[in-house]
Scaffold this active site. Structure first.
Site, mmCIF file in Angstrom:
data_model
loop_
_atom_site.group_PDB
_atom_site.id
_atom_site.type_symbol
_atom_site.label_atom_id
_atom_site.label_comp_id
_atom_site.label_asym_id
_atom_site.label_seq_id
_atom_site.Cartn_x
_atom_site.Cartn_y
_atom_site.Cartn_z
ATOM 1 N N CYS A 179 22.294 23.510 18.574
ATOM 2 C CA CYS A 179 22.480 22.591 19.705
ATOM 3 C C CYS A 179 22.096 23.230 21.036
ATOM 4 O O CYS A 179 22.345 22.662 22.087
ATOM 5 C CB CYS A 179 23.912 22.079 19.767
ATOM 6 S SG CYS A 179 25.156 23.354 20.061
ATOM 7 N N HIS A 233 21.581 21.466 38.524
ATOM 8 C CA HIS A 233 21.489 20.009 38.473
ATOM 9 C C HIS A 233 20.041 19.552 38.477
ATOM 10 O O HIS A 233 19.709 18.509 37.908
ATOM 11 C CB HIS A 233 22.259 19.380 39.631
ATOM 12 C CG HIS A 233 23.723 19.232 39.337
ATOM 13 N ND1 HIS A 233 24.685 19.262 40.313
ATOM 14 C CD2 HIS A 233 24.376 19.050 38.170
ATOM 15 C CE1 HIS A 233 25.870 19.105 39.744
ATOM 16 N NE2 HIS A 233 25.711 18.976 38.459
#
Length: 555
Positions: free
Chosen positions: A482, A183
């Site tokens: 991507c 995170h």
């Protein structure tokens, strides 16, 4: 001294170190003097206060940070954890000790799973610290306060802290733990914070010492020379000018169009990406929508609302949505939560969706319905496709359910080596360089001990990219990138030389990549690709292309 880790973005920063304070000590294992019921009341009230505080922080931060903090709030009130805490309180433990033991046990379970959930273990530590601090009536450990801007150094950074960092004060982040999907990394990308994570020696840095943090090469330099500091400041000024310049469509120096798209994990971030110059979306991850759904999959109506919000932010532009990429490394109760010894090679992505085809059909239906009421150019792709048969199955089903443009992700070598057959079935291919590198070099992309192998510059990875690029050209079908490789300004040029027709990345990388592409022609990009393919390893490929660029500038 030069330390290395995983750079997030392409920025550079220099300034004095400020260390995060050490976590609270583990509460002593002593009998409660208040009684079981009193301890239960204290615990329940504290868990509630912490959950509400996290939700408030999330609402203030918005975007991906809100999703992350709401997930943390759910951790604080998780029924399984509550039952475990109650059991420990029933044994006569204090609220502080019961919370510490219950969260630690759950944390160890997540860490053992590895992958996405392994990265979430640190989030549990943060929630536990906040609850214990609340019970003790002391401030929770957090970001230090300084009068002057600083480089924040920590073992890892909690989402609640990252979400509300004062960007006027925090010049950069350096952590000893965490990987590219932690995170800390996710939020650093979203906020365009210069960051290098997984720096093993980071905690040897001391308060006040000057460092240069170079995310572009994943390096932290302690005690830099005056020349190194000056060079860093020059690059900071150059990048600021790039970011402030008006956004233009991605293109090579000869005018060859290379659309630059955004990687997004939430529909809430779509408008900001569009405002920042993204020409569309090359990867919309749908995992958060499912991971936050609780014990059952979100309904078609719930999904459709999210997809409409996303598509409305890009009227007339391409938006590529990746279906739910979950499995044993992101177990979902309603999909597949069976333990696997090696989840990276297990039932994940399209494999898991085929086992629960109702979930697959509902997601495709929601996307098709959202497409009908919006004007974006919706493309849909399946994750973790490894055979031609899987390609045929997915493309056929998606089109039966009303979707027009259907493709697959190339993340494993098998599908790259069969690219001609794949491109005969699919409308497009999108290469996920993070997983493709992991599977090509047999190196877990979340494991710090093998991080040196996780380098998309490796000629073996580039050769596979070239196979897909060539197959796409022969079939007259687009091939996108991507993975994080697209955010490397020089590697982006090489990828175009290998046949990539679009590049998708974190919005914060768009300006750097746009500027890099504009310096070279398609012929030069192909020459750089040949140079990289001829190298013997990742470092050699990067060095050879860098030397070729330098030679070009001299001439």
């Amino acid at each position: 001294m030069r330390m290395t880790g995983t750079g997030i973005g392409q920025g550079v920063a220099t300034g004095p170190v400020a260390r995060m304070p050490e976590p609270l000590a583990t509460p002593a294992d002593v009998p409660s003097t208040l009684g079981v019921e009193a301890e239960k009341t204290r615990t329940l009230e504290s868990l509630g206060r912490v959950a509400r505080a996290l939700e408030e922080r999330g609402a203030k931060a918005g975007g991906t940070a809100r999703d992350v903090l709401e997930a943390q709030a759910m951790m604080a009130e998780d029924p399984t954890l509550a039952d475990s805490i109650d059991d420990l309180l029933g044994q006569g433990k204090t609220a502080e000790r019961a919370v510490s033991e219950a969260f630690a046990a759950f944390r160890d379970q997540l860490a053992a799973m590895g992958g996405y959930l392994g990265e979430r273990a640190a989030d549990l530590d943060d929630v536990a610290q906040r609850v214990i601090a609340d019970l003790l009536g002391v401030p929770a450990p957090g970001v230090p306060e300084r009068d002057e801007p600083f480089v924040l150094v920590a073992r890892d950074l909690a989402p609640a802290d990252t979400a509300l960092l004062d960007l006027d004060k925090v010049l950069a982040l350096v952590t000893s733990d965490g990987g590219p999907t932690s995170h800390t990394a996710i939020l650093a990308r979203e906020k365009s914070i210069v960051a290098v994570v997984g720096v093993l020696d980071a905690l040897s840095l001391t308060d006040g010492e000057t460092v240069v943090v170079d995310a572009a090469v994943g390096a932290v330099v302690s005690e830099p020379t005056e020349e190194e500091v000056t060079a860093a400041r020059t690059r900071i000024a150059e990048r600021a000018a790039l970011v402030d310049a008006p956004a233009t469509p991605g293109a090579l120096a000869d005018g060859t169009a290379i659309p630059l798209l955004a990687n997004l994990g939430s529909s809430k971030a779509a408008k900001a990406a569009a405002d920042g110059g993204a020409e569309g979306v090359g990867l919309f991850r749908t995992e958060f929508l499912f991971l936050d759904a609780g014990g059952s999959a979100p309904t078609i109506d719930e999904q459709r609302a999210h997809y409409i919000e996303l598509l409305e932010a890009f009227p007339g532009k391409k938006v590529v949505v990746r279906l739910l990429d979950a499995g044993a490394d992101k177990p979902l109760e309603f999909l597949n939560d069976a333990h696997e010894e090696n989840p990276a090679l297990g039932l994940r992505g399209l494999r898991a969706l085929r086992v629960s085809e109702d979930i697959l059909r509902e997601q495709l239906t929601a996307l098709a319905e959202a497409d009908k009421v919006t004007s974006a150019d919706l493309w849909v792709m399946a994750p973790m496709v490894s055979t031609v048969e899987e390609t045929t199955y997915f493309v056929t089903l998606a089109k039966e359910l009303g979707l027009k443009t259907v493709g697959v992700m190339v993340e494993v070598p098998s599908i790259a080596l069969l690219a001609d057959k794949v491109m005969a079935e699919a409308d497009f291919a999108s290469i996920g360089t993070n997983d493709l590198t992991q599977y090509t070099l047999a190196a877990d992309r979340l494991l710090g001990s093998v991080a040196a192998f996780q380098d998309p510059w490796h000629p073996a990875v580039l050769r596979l990219v070239g196979e897909v690029g060539a197959a796409g050209a022969r079939a007259g079908k687009p091939v996108g990138i991507c993975g994080e490789a697209a955010a490397d300004p020089l590697l982006a040029v090489v990828l175009v030389g290998l046949g990539a027709t679009t590049l998708s990345m974190s919005p914060s990388a768009l300006a750097d990549v746009r500027a890099s592409l504009s310096r070279y022609t398609l012929d030069e990009a192909r020459r750089f690709a040949d140079i990289a393919l001829a190298a013997s390893g990742a470092a050699e490929a990067r060095a050879a292309v860098t030397a070729a660029v330098a030679s070009r500038k001299e001439n």
